[in-house]
Scaffold this motif. Structure first.
Motif, PDB file in Angstrom:
ATOM      1  N   GLN A   1       0.833  -1.204   0.000  1.00  0.00           N
ATOM      2  CA  GLN A   1       0.000   0.000   0.000  1.00  0.00           C
ATOM      3  C   GLN A   1       0.873   1.261   0.000  1.00  0.00           C
ATOM      4  N   HIS A   2       0.819   1.975  -1.103  1.00  0.00           N
ATOM      5  CA  HIS A   2       1.637   3.186  -1.249  1.00  0.00           C
ATOM      6  C   HIS A   2       1.189   4.320  -0.345  1.00  0.00           C
ATOM      7  N   SER A   3      -0.075   4.337   0.050  1.00  0.00           N
ATOM      8  CA  SER A   3      -0.600   5.449   0.833  1.00  0.00           C
ATOM      9  C   SER A   3      -0.193   5.388   2.308  1.00  0.00           C
ATOM     10  N   LEU A   4       0.342   4.265   2.744  1.00  0.00           N
ATOM     11  CA  LEU A   4       0.712   4.129   4.150  1.00  0.00           C
ATOM     12  C   LEU A   4       2.117   4.665   4.407  1.00  0.00           C
ATOM     13  N   PRO A   5       2.344   5.242   5.573  1.00  0.00           N
ATOM     14  CA  PRO A   5       3.678   5.761   5.893  1.00  0.00           C
ATOM     15  C   PRO A   5       4.688   4.621   6.057  1.00  0.00           C
ATOM     16  N   PRO A   6       5.954   4.910   5.797  1.00  0.00           N
ATOM     17  CA  PRO A   6       6.991   3.880   5.935  1.00  0.00           C
ATOM     18  C   PRO A   6       7.025   3.234   7.323  1.00  0.00           C
ATOM     19  N   ALA A   7       6.741   3.996   8.355  1.00  0.00           N
ATOM     20  CA  ALA A   7       6.770   3.429   9.705  1.00  0.00           C
ATOM     21  C   ALA A   7       5.732   2.320   9.861  1.00  0.00           C
ATOM     22  N   THR A   8       4.586   2.481   9.237  1.00  0.00           N
ATOM     23  CA  THR A   8       3.540   1.455   9.299  1.00  0.00           C
ATOM     24  C   THR A   8       4.001   0.195   8.562  1.00  0.00           C
ATOM     25  N   LYS A   9       4.603   0.385   7.405  1.00  0.00           N
ATOM     26  CA  LYS A   9       5.105  -0.758   6.643  1.00  0.00           C
ATOM     27  C   LYS A   9       6.222  -1.465   7.412  1.00  0.00           C
ATOM     28  N   ALA A  10       7.074  -0.679   8.081  1.00  0.00           N
ATOM     29  CA  ALA A  10       8.171  -1.257   8.858  1.00  0.00           C
ATOM     30  C   ALA A  10       7.628  -2.125   9.991  1.00  0.00           C
ATOM     31  N   LYS A  11       6.572  -1.649  10.637  1.00  0.00           N
ATOM     32  CA  LYS A  11       5.969  -2.423  11.725  1.00  0.00           C
ATOM     33  C   LYS A  11       5.320  -3.696  11.190  1.00  0.00           C
ATOM     34  N   ALA A  12       4.695  -3.609  10.038  1.00  0.00           N
ATOM     35  CA  ALA A  12       4.100  -4.803   9.434  1.00  0.00           C
ATOM     36  C   ALA A  12       5.189  -5.814   9.086  1.00  0.00           C
ATOM     37  N   LEU A  13       6.279  -5.344   8.504  1.00  0.00           N
ATOM     38  CA  LEU A  13       7.378  -6.253   8.151  1.00  0.00           C
ATOM     39  C   LEU A  13       7.986  -6.878   9.403  1.00  0.00           C
TER      40      LEU A  13
ATOM     41  N   VAL B   1      10.168  -8.149  -1.853  1.00  0.00           N
ATOM     42  CA  VAL B   1      10.868  -7.707  -3.062  1.00  0.00           C
ATOM     43  C   VAL B   1      10.311  -6.357  -3.508  1.00  0.00           C
ATOM     44  N   HIS B   2       9.002  -6.203  -3.383  1.00  0.00           N
ATOM     45  CA  HIS B   2       8.362  -4.931  -3.726  1.00  0.00           C
ATOM     46  C   HIS B   2       8.966  -3.792  -2.896  1.00  0.00           C
ATOM     47  N   LEU B   3       9.157  -4.013  -1.613  1.00  0.00           N
ATOM     48  CA  LEU B   3       9.744  -2.979  -0.750  1.00  0.00           C
ATOM     49  C   LEU B   3      11.167  -2.628  -1.181  1.00  0.00           C
ATOM     50  N   LEU B   4      11.942  -3.632  -1.513  1.00  0.00           N
ATOM     51  CA  LEU B   4      13.321  -3.387  -1.923  1.00  0.00           C
ATOM     52  C   LEU B   4      13.407  -2.605  -3.224  1.00  0.00           C
ATOM     53  N   ASN B   5      12.431  -2.794  -4.086  1.00  0.00           N
ATOM     54  CA  ASN B   5      12.435  -2.105  -5.377  1.00  0.00           C
ATOM     55  C   ASN B   5      11.596  -0.828  -5.386  1.00  0.00           C
ATOM     56  N   ASP B   6      11.005  -0.485  -4.242  1.00  0.00           N
ATOM     57  CA  ASP B   6      10.144   0.686  -4.126  1.00  0.00           C
ATOM     58  C   ASP B   6      11.003   1.941  -3.936  1.00  0.00           C
ATOM     59  N   ALA B   7      10.940   2.843  -4.898  1.00  0.00           N
ATOM     60  CA  ALA B   7      11.733   4.080  -4.832  1.00  0.00           C
ATOM     61  C   ALA B   7      11.330   4.952  -3.650  1.00  0.00           C
ATOM     62  N   ASP B   8      10.109   4.798  -3.157  1.00  0.00           N
ATOM     63  CA  ASP B   8       9.636   5.623  -2.052  1.00  0.00           C
ATOM     64  C   ASP B   8      10.006   5.067  -0.673  1.00  0.00           C
ATOM     65  N   ALA B   9      10.456   3.828  -0.610  1.00  0.00           N
ATOM     66  CA  ALA B   9      10.820   3.231   0.677  1.00  0.00           C
ATOM     67  C   ALA B   9      12.110   3.862   1.190  1.00  0.00           C
ATOM     68  N   ASP B  10      12.141   4.154   2.475  1.00  0.00           N
ATOM     69  CA  ASP B  10      13.333   4.775   3.045  1.00  0.00           C
ATOM     70  C   ASP B  10      14.397   3.726   3.357  1.00  0.00           C
ATOM     71  N   SER B  11      15.571   4.185   3.756  1.00  0.00           N
ATOM     72  CA  SER B  11      16.694   3.271   3.981  1.00  0.00           C
ATOM     73  C   SER B  11      16.432   2.326   5.149  1.00  0.00           C
ATOM     74  N   VAL B  12      15.696   2.769   6.160  1.00  0.00           N
ATOM     75  CA  VAL B  12      15.380   1.886   7.284  1.00  0.00           C
ATOM     76  C   VAL B  12      14.519   0.721   6.787  1.00  0.00           C
ATOM     77  N   MET B  13      13.530   1.044   5.981  1.00  0.00           N
ATOM     78  CA  MET B  13      12.644   0.021   5.435  1.00  0.00           C
ATOM     79  C   MET B  13      13.427  -0.972   4.567  1.00  0.00           C
ATOM     80  N   LYS B  14      14.292  -0.453   3.748  1.00  0.00           N
ATOM     81  CA  LYS B  14      15.068  -1.326   2.864  1.00  0.00           C
ATOM     82  C   LYS B  14      16.052  -2.182   3.658  1.00  0.00           C
ATOM     83  N   ARG B  15      16.639  -1.614   4.703  1.00  0.00           N
ATOM     84  CA  ARG B  15      17.537  -2.393   5.564  1.00  0.00           C
ATOM     85  C   ARG B  15      16.768  -3.534   6.209  1.00  0.00           C
TER      86      ARG B  15
END
Length: 177
Positions: free
Chosen positions: A17-29, A56-70
């Protein structure tokens, strides 16, 4: 509890979900990682839900921040360690293309997690080395080594572990042309 409640598909959907903030995605992961780590039924559910595609989507997502990608790179290492058969699927989905740019990060923690993920992928699926060679991974590693050489002048202990990973990856890529 997460498996029986049907929460895993919900958590996986958050990753897309692109509309969610990175922190929410990080918590889900983080939650997904906690559920599947070393727990076979959860790994099977992850596979059944095609959950690795979300990572894989997160790793290739240009909008994901470095914390999310790490965190995504760490997740790749963890799930391939628990289930090496995921390596081929991750590679086919484009995980290497998502991890290689992390080597160019200015954050050593991101670089290190990227190299750990690549090492784990190559260890589980040696054919990954051939793909990485076509993606000019050696060039990326050489560039990282040059930057790390500069950083080592200021603080040699800080980058010592980066040099170890660089040496291991270079050997793996050289031995699996």
């Amino acid at each position: 509890m997460v498996l029986s409640s049907g929460s895993l598909p919900v958590l996986l959907s958050v990753l897309h979900q692109h509309s969610l903030p990175p922190a929410t995605k990080a918590k889900a992961l983080y939650a997904i990682s906690a559920v599947v780590r070393s727990y076979r039924p959860a790994l099977e559910a992850l596979e059944a839900e095609d959950g690795v595609a979300g990572v894989v989507h997160l790793l290739n997502d240009a909008d994901a921040d470095s914390v999310m990608k790490r965190k995504a790179a760490t997740f790749v290492t963890d799930i391939v360690t628990d289930r090496p058969s995921f390596a081929d699927k991750l590679v086919k989905l484009g995980v290497c293309e998502g991890i290689l740019p992390l080597l160019q990060s200015n954050e050593t923690a991101v670089q290190e997690k990227a190299m750990e993920a690549l090492e784990t992928l190559i260890g589980a699926a040696p054919s990954t080395a051939r793909l990485l060679n076509t993606l000019e991974a050696k060039k990326s590693l050489a560039e990282l080594r040059a930057r790390t050489d500069e950083a080592a002048k200021a603080d040699p202990e800080l980058v010592e572990h980066i040099f170890r990973h660089l040496d291991v990856l270079h050997g793996m890529l050289t031995n699996n042309p």
